[in-house]
Design a protein around this motif. Sequence first.
Motif, short mmCIF file in Angstrom:
data_model
loop_
_atom_site.label_atom_id
_atom_site.label_comp_id
_atom_site.label_asym_id
_atom_site.label_seq_id
_atom_site.Cartn_x
_atom_site.Cartn_y
_atom_site.Cartn_z
N LYS A 184 -6.55 -89.25 71.08
CA LYS A 184 -7.70 -88.54 70.52
C LYS A 184 -7.46 -88.31 69.04
O LYS A 184 -6.36 -87.93 68.64
CB LYS A 184 -7.90 -87.20 71.23
N TYR A 185 -8.51 -88.52 68.25
CA TYR A 185 -8.40 -88.42 66.80
C TYR A 185 -9.25 -87.30 66.23
O TYR A 185 -9.42 -87.23 65.01
CB TYR A 185 -8.76 -89.77 66.16
N ILE A 208 3.31 -87.36 59.16
CA ILE A 208 2.57 -86.11 58.98
C ILE A 208 2.00 -86.03 57.56
O ILE A 208 0.85 -85.63 57.38
CB ILE A 208 3.46 -84.89 59.32
N ASN A 209 2.79 -86.43 56.57
CA ASN A 209 2.29 -86.41 55.19
C ASN A 209 1.10 -87.35 55.02
O ASN A 209 0.14 -87.00 54.32
CB ASN A 209 3.41 -86.77 54.21
N ASP A 210 1.14 -88.53 55.63
CA ASP A 210 -0.01 -89.45 55.58
C ASP A 210 -1.24 -88.81 56.20
O ASP A 210 -2.34 -88.89 55.66
CB ASP A 210 0.30 -90.76 56.31
N GLU A 246 -10.14 -93.14 58.76
CA GLU A 246 -9.71 -93.91 59.93
C GLU A 246 -8.66 -94.96 59.59
O GLU A 246 -7.92 -95.41 60.46
CB GLU A 246 -10.90 -94.57 60.61
N PHE A 247 -8.56 -95.35 58.32
CA PHE A 247 -7.56 -96.32 57.91
C PHE A 247 -6.15 -95.81 58.22
O PHE A 247 -5.23 -96.59 58.45
CB PHE A 247 -7.70 -96.61 56.41
N ALA A 303 -0.97 -93.73 61.65
CA ALA A 303 0.03 -92.65 61.52
C ALA A 303 -0.09 -91.69 62.70
O ALA A 303 0.91 -91.22 63.24
CB ALA A 303 -0.16 -91.91 60.19
N ILE A 304 -1.32 -91.42 63.11
CA ILE A 304 -1.56 -90.55 64.27
C ILE A 304 -1.05 -91.25 65.53
O ILE A 304 -0.36 -90.65 66.36
CB ILE A 304 -3.05 -90.19 64.38
#
Length: 77
Positions: free
Chosen positions: A4-5, A45-47, A55-56, A60-61
């Motif tokens: 989930k985003y 986390i920084n990204d 969404e790009f 990272a997520i």
Amino acid sequence: MEYKYDEESVNALMKWAENAQLPKELQLSEAENIVNLRQYVVANINDIKAHYPDEFYNPAITRLYRLKEKMEGEGQD
């Protein structure tokens, strides 16, 4: 697992990653050996903090979700 985003889910994931007891290194997959896991988490986390909800940067997520799955899966054996 479906990732989930939405903002609430992403914030919960980052909180988990910031507070998780992590080993120094981890073999995430056959092709992914992370030698400094804390640095890996901080970089992702920084990204997310810098670019969410672009969404790009969803990979990272996704990387944090995969790490969480691996960490929680190892405890179930």
